[in-house]
Design a protein around this motif. Sequence first.
Motif, mmCIF file in Angstrom:
data_model
loop_
_atom_site.group_PDB
_atom_site.id
_atom_site.type_symbol
_atom_site.label_atom_id
_atom_site.label_comp_id
_atom_site.label_asym_id
_atom_site.label_seq_id
_atom_site.Cartn_x
_atom_site.Cartn_y
_atom_site.Cartn_z
ATOM 1 N N TYR A 1 0.842 -1.192 0.000
ATOM 2 C CA TYR A 1 0.000 0.000 0.000
ATOM 3 C C TYR A 1 0.882 1.249 0.000
ATOM 4 N N VAL A 2 0.374 2.329 -0.571
ATOM 5 C CA VAL A 2 1.094 3.605 -0.590
ATOM 6 C C VAL A 2 0.641 4.426 0.617
ATOM 7 N N VAL A 3 1.635 4.973 1.329
ATOM 8 C CA VAL A 3 1.372 5.796 2.507
ATOM 9 C C VAL A 3 2.167 7.091 2.364
ATOM 10 N N ARG A 4 1.488 8.225 2.466
ATOM 11 C CA ARG A 4 2.160 9.528 2.350
ATOM 12 C C ARG A 4 2.455 10.105 3.729
ATOM 13 N N GLY A 5 3.564 10.823 3.801
ATOM 14 C CA GLY A 5 3.892 11.553 5.017
ATOM 15 C C GLY A 5 4.999 10.935 5.847
ATOM 16 N N MET A 6 5.445 9.742 5.487
ATOM 17 C CA MET A 6 6.527 9.106 6.246
ATOM 18 C C MET A 6 7.859 9.701 5.807
ATOM 19 N N ALA A 7 8.693 10.054 6.783
ATOM 20 C CA ALA A 7 9.954 10.690 6.442
ATOM 21 C C ALA A 7 11.179 10.035 7.089
ATOM 22 N N CYS A 8 10.956 9.131 8.044
ATOM 23 C CA CYS A 8 12.102 8.574 8.766
ATOM 24 C C CYS A 8 11.746 7.233 9.400
ATOM 25 N N GLY A 9 12.708 6.674 10.094
ATOM 26 C CA GLY A 9 12.514 5.401 10.773
ATOM 27 C C GLY A 9 11.455 5.461 11.859
ATOM 28 N N TYR A 10 11.348 6.605 12.505
ATOM 29 C CA TYR A 10 10.308 6.752 13.539
ATOM 30 C C TYR A 10 8.923 6.646 12.909
ATOM 31 N N CYS A 11 8.757 7.253 11.751
ATOM 32 C CA CYS A 11 7.488 7.175 11.024
ATOM 33 C C CYS A 11 7.164 5.711 10.720
ATOM 34 N N ALA A 12 8.152 5.007 10.222
ATOM 35 C CA ALA A 12 7.969 3.592 9.897
ATOM 36 C C ALA A 12 7.562 2.811 11.137
ATOM 37 N N GLY A 13 8.153 3.146 12.262
ATOM 38 C CA GLY A 13 7.833 2.471 13.517
ATOM 39 C C GLY A 13 6.394 2.689 13.944
ATOM 40 N N PHE A 14 5.908 3.921 13.808
ATOM 41 C CA PHE A 14 4.526 4.213 14.182
ATOM 42 C C PHE A 14 3.545 3.438 13.308
#
Length: 70
Positions: free
Chosen positions: A6-19
């Motif tokens: 799936y495409v997800v917008r707004g992720m910018a870093c590893g923390y984003c990926a973690g959430f």
Amino acid sequence: MSARTYVVRGMACGYCAGFVTEEIETIAGVTGVAVDVEAGTVTVTSEEVLDIAVIRAAVEEAGYEFVPGA
């Protein structure tokens, strides 16, 4: 076994990926989550095909935008 990306917008870093990973892992039947921040994608592996609305809700709960049909 099912795997969908799936495409997800707004992720910018590893923390984003973690959430995003944390939220999706709470869904019943999910066996794995792989986030590619650079590509803006999330691959969800599950025991069976999951309802897209459930994935969307998890992504939005994490604070990011789920892009349908992308």
